[in-house]
Design a protein around this motif. Sequence first.
Motif, PDB file in Angstrom:
ATOM      1  N   ASP A  76       0.851  -1.201   0.000  1.00 19.71           N
ATOM      2  CA  ASP A  76       0.000   0.000   0.000  1.00 19.71           C
ATOM      3  C   ASP A  76       0.881   1.243   0.000  1.00 19.71           C
ATOM      4  O   ASP A  76       1.126   1.843   1.059  1.00 19.71           O
ATOM      5  N   PRO A  77       1.389   1.666  -1.164  1.00 19.52           N
ATOM      6  CA  PRO A  77       2.258   2.847  -1.220  1.00 19.52           C
ATOM      7  C   PRO A  77       1.519   4.085  -0.726  1.00 19.52           C
ATOM      8  O   PRO A  77       0.292   4.187  -0.862  1.00 19.52           O
ATOM      9  N   PRO A  78       2.246   5.030  -0.140  1.00 17.51           N
ATOM     10  CA  PRO A  78       1.589   6.253   0.351  1.00 17.51           C
ATOM     11  C   PRO A  78       1.006   7.061  -0.809  1.00 17.51           C
ATOM     12  O   PRO A  78       1.501   6.986  -1.941  1.00 17.51           O
TER      13      PRO A  78
ATOM     14  N   LEU B  99      13.137   2.597  -4.852  1.00 18.02           N
ATOM     15  CA  LEU B  99      12.310   3.138  -5.921  1.00 18.02           C
ATOM     16  C   LEU B  99      11.146   2.209  -6.222  1.00 18.02           C
ATOM     17  O   LEU B  99      11.348   1.009  -6.468  1.00 18.02           O
ATOM     18  N   LEU B 100       9.924   2.747  -6.180  1.00 16.53           N
ATOM     19  CA  LEU B 100       8.767   2.002  -6.656  1.00 16.53           C
ATOM     20  C   LEU B 100       8.878   1.893  -8.168  1.00 16.53           C
ATOM     21  O   LEU B 100       9.060   2.903  -8.859  1.00 16.53           O
TER      22      LEU B 100
ATOM     23  N   VAL C 252       8.516  -3.515  -5.809  1.00 16.69           N
ATOM     24  CA  VAL C 252       7.354  -3.817  -6.637  1.00 16.69           C
ATOM     25  C   VAL C 252       6.112  -3.173  -6.021  1.00 16.69           C
ATOM     26  O   VAL C 252       5.903  -3.224  -4.798  1.00 16.69           O
ATOM     27  N   ALA C 253       5.309  -2.543  -6.852  1.00 18.87           N
ATOM     28  CA  ALA C 253       4.060  -1.936  -6.403  1.00 18.87           C
ATOM     29  C   ALA C 253       3.058  -2.002  -7.551  1.00 18.87           C
ATOM     30  O   ALA C 253       3.416  -2.315  -8.700  1.00 18.87           O
ATOM     31  N   ASP C 254       1.808  -1.723  -7.252  1.00 16.31           N
ATOM     32  CA  ASP C 254       0.769  -1.693  -8.278  1.00 16.31           C
ATOM     33  C   ASP C 254       1.158  -0.675  -9.346  1.00 16.31           C
ATOM     34  O   ASP C 254       1.336   0.509  -9.048  1.00 16.31           O
TER      35      ASP C 254
ATOM     36  N   GLU D 265       0.128   6.903 -10.947  1.00 18.48           N
ATOM     37  CA  GLU D 265      -0.547   8.012 -10.273  1.00 18.48           C
ATOM     38  C   GLU D 265       0.455   8.895  -9.531  1.00 18.48           C
ATOM     39  O   GLU D 265       0.380  10.131  -9.588  1.00 18.48           O
ATOM     40  N   LEU D 266       1.420   8.276  -8.850  1.00 16.70           N
ATOM     41  CA  LEU D 266       2.446   9.044  -8.139  1.00 16.70           C
ATOM     42  C   LEU D 266       3.347   9.798  -9.122  1.00 16.70           C
ATOM     43  O   LEU D 266       3.786  10.919  -8.842  1.00 16.70           O
ATOM     44  N   LEU D 267       3.628   9.203 -10.265  1.00 20.36           N
ATOM     45  CA  LEU D 267       4.422   9.885 -11.287  1.00 20.36           C
ATOM     46  C   LEU D 267       3.722  11.154 -11.756  1.00 20.36           C
ATOM     47  O   LEU D 267       4.329  12.219 -11.888  1.00 20.36           O
ATOM     48  N   ARG D 268       2.424  11.037 -12.037  1.00 23.52           N
ATOM     49  CA  ARG D 268       1.662  12.221 -12.493  1.00 23.52           C
ATOM     50  C   ARG D 268       1.622  13.298 -11.413  1.00 23.52           C
ATOM     51  O   ARG D 268       1.677  14.491 -11.717  1.00 23.52           O
ATOM     52  N   ARG D 269       1.589  12.871 -10.164  1.00 26.35           N
ATOM     53  CA  ARG D 269       1.477  13.838  -9.058  1.00 26.35           C
ATOM     54  C   ARG D 269       2.781  14.587  -8.821  1.00 26.35           C
ATOM     55  O   ARG D 269       2.781  15.813  -8.628  1.00 26.35           O
ATOM     56  N   HIS D 270       3.902  13.849  -8.852  1.00 19.43           N
ATOM     57  CA  HIS D 270       5.166  14.455  -8.436  1.00 19.43           C
ATOM     58  C   HIS D 270       6.071  14.873  -9.589  1.00 19.43           C
ATOM     59  O   HIS D 270       6.990  15.678  -9.390  1.00 19.43           O
ATOM     60  N   TYR D 271       5.849  14.329 -10.767  1.00 22.52           N
ATOM     61  CA  TYR D 271       6.713  14.669 -11.918  1.00 22.52           C
ATOM     62  C   TYR D 271       5.854  15.030 -13.125  1.00 22.52           C
ATOM     63  O   TYR D 271       5.887  14.364 -14.161  1.00 22.52           O
TER      64      TYR D 271
END
Length: 561
Positions: free
Chosen positions: A68-70, A103-104, A129-131, A137-143
């Motif tokens: 469950d990544p943050p 790194l995820l 490894v993550a979903d 989603e995290l890529l779009r948010r932070h980069y």
Amino acid sequence: MFAGHDPAIAALLRDAGLLSAETLAALSEECRLTGESLAGTVVGRGFLDKGELLRRVAEYLGLGWAADPPPAIAEKITAMVPADLARRYAVVPLDADVRSIALLAADPFESAMAGELTFALGRDVRLVVADPARVAELLRRHYPEPATDGLAGAATAGAVGEGAGEPAEADLARMAGRASVVRFVDVVLSQAVREHASDIHFEPFEREFKVRCRVDGTLREVAPPPPSLALPVISRLKVLAGLNIAERRLPQDGRIRFDVDGRLVDLRISTLPTQSGESVVLRVLDQSAAPLHLAELGMPAEIAAGLQEIIHRPNGILLVTGPTGSGKTTTLYGCLRLINQPELKILTAEDPVEYEMDGVMQLPVNPAIGLTFAAALRSFLRQDPDVLMVGEIRDLETAQIAIQAALTGHLVLSTLHTNDAAGAITRLIDMGVEPFLLCATLEAVLAQRLVRRICPDCCEVADPPAALRARFGLDPVQGNGQVFSHGRGCATCRQTGYRSRTGVFEWLRMNEAIRELVMQRTPAPDLTRLAVAQGMQTLRDAGLRAALAGRTTLEELARIA
């Protein structure tokens, strides 16, 4: 999900016993028709929960798993990975310390990713490894915005002096000392030693810079840096070896003492000027990895017994023959280990000294100053020795001194480059050695090869192709007790199907019948036929025996022979 990695997913599901072979075959055919990934199909059809599949993927690849990544990552963490790198590799930093970063990864199956990011970030990279949807989603948010730095910037920085003539020595030293370059070299060398590589190749080309390691006798390419960093990386290697970094027109040789996990490893370095820059090859001489016991070489008991009988004799010559990389020197070290006692004076002449042995006087030859094998042997005879080991008999002078030593009561061990045992005898005669001297001194010849072992973790019965069977003179179909195996490939063996190596041997013991043929200068094939009639097993037969025992494959035998 994990598109393009259906074979790895299928292997994972099969190895873990999660799906039967029939079910996997049906799902694979369905994926071929629909274009959907196998992972997505398995989850979508309800065969496996997505979280469980991701956990299994992490376990299969030996990586971490974030169930469950943050929803967001701290800015001080995301700032450690440039945006272009994050988007290019589809990774998002999860946490970091002084030396490493986790790194995820949306696609953890990309094996080159960790090495490339380790170089670019200057830290040890731990993939998690993550979903993939959460990573996206995290890529779009932070980069969200494009950026140009990181590896591209490092490449630009590495091109100091390019396009403006030859870089000055100060520029080369400065490039070689950059933290990113130092880190990359350390990572490559350390990983190569840990994987028991015998050689490490740094090869510059016009549009790429290849880094390859020879593991179990075959070259494997590792994640390369950008081509413009060839000069800084090679300069760094030359600095470690104490070579002249400004001299790029002539070959140079040197030595590096490199610390890996608290132990010092010797690396013999050779540089070679090429059209696109200097090619560098490092020979790894790892004392702790040396199999100095004959039992570790896979030697049959009857050959080991014959070998021990010879090396415990007070005089005579034992030859070990085979091509480069066939383990000849390792076999001789194993022999010396067996007879190394305080009451014996043992001297060796080697090019170079590969492994240090307590109680043995070892001399590295240096032809550039006249210290050849022949000169070393001549000096050895004035040192009151009992046993002499000479790295290789290359010429008539060395052969004559070795024979003289054997005639005067010394045991002599040496090597020759010939394809089989009988070929060693005819090679010495071709050099100019008189047959009667060979008959008086030569006790035995051991020919050998190293073949890759089938990985025990993924070994399974497999029928070799009919063409390969015919090449070895076998029945075209499996039967008559001819059961062969292969490795299907797994994470342990990096999908190669092989792990470590073992030896195959041909043992030619001199006797009166063989000596009669030698006196007549009989060709090698006739010597071999007589030895086989007397019970000698040829290299080919020894290899087939190893293949039938499930230790190696016919494909591997064809590669080395």
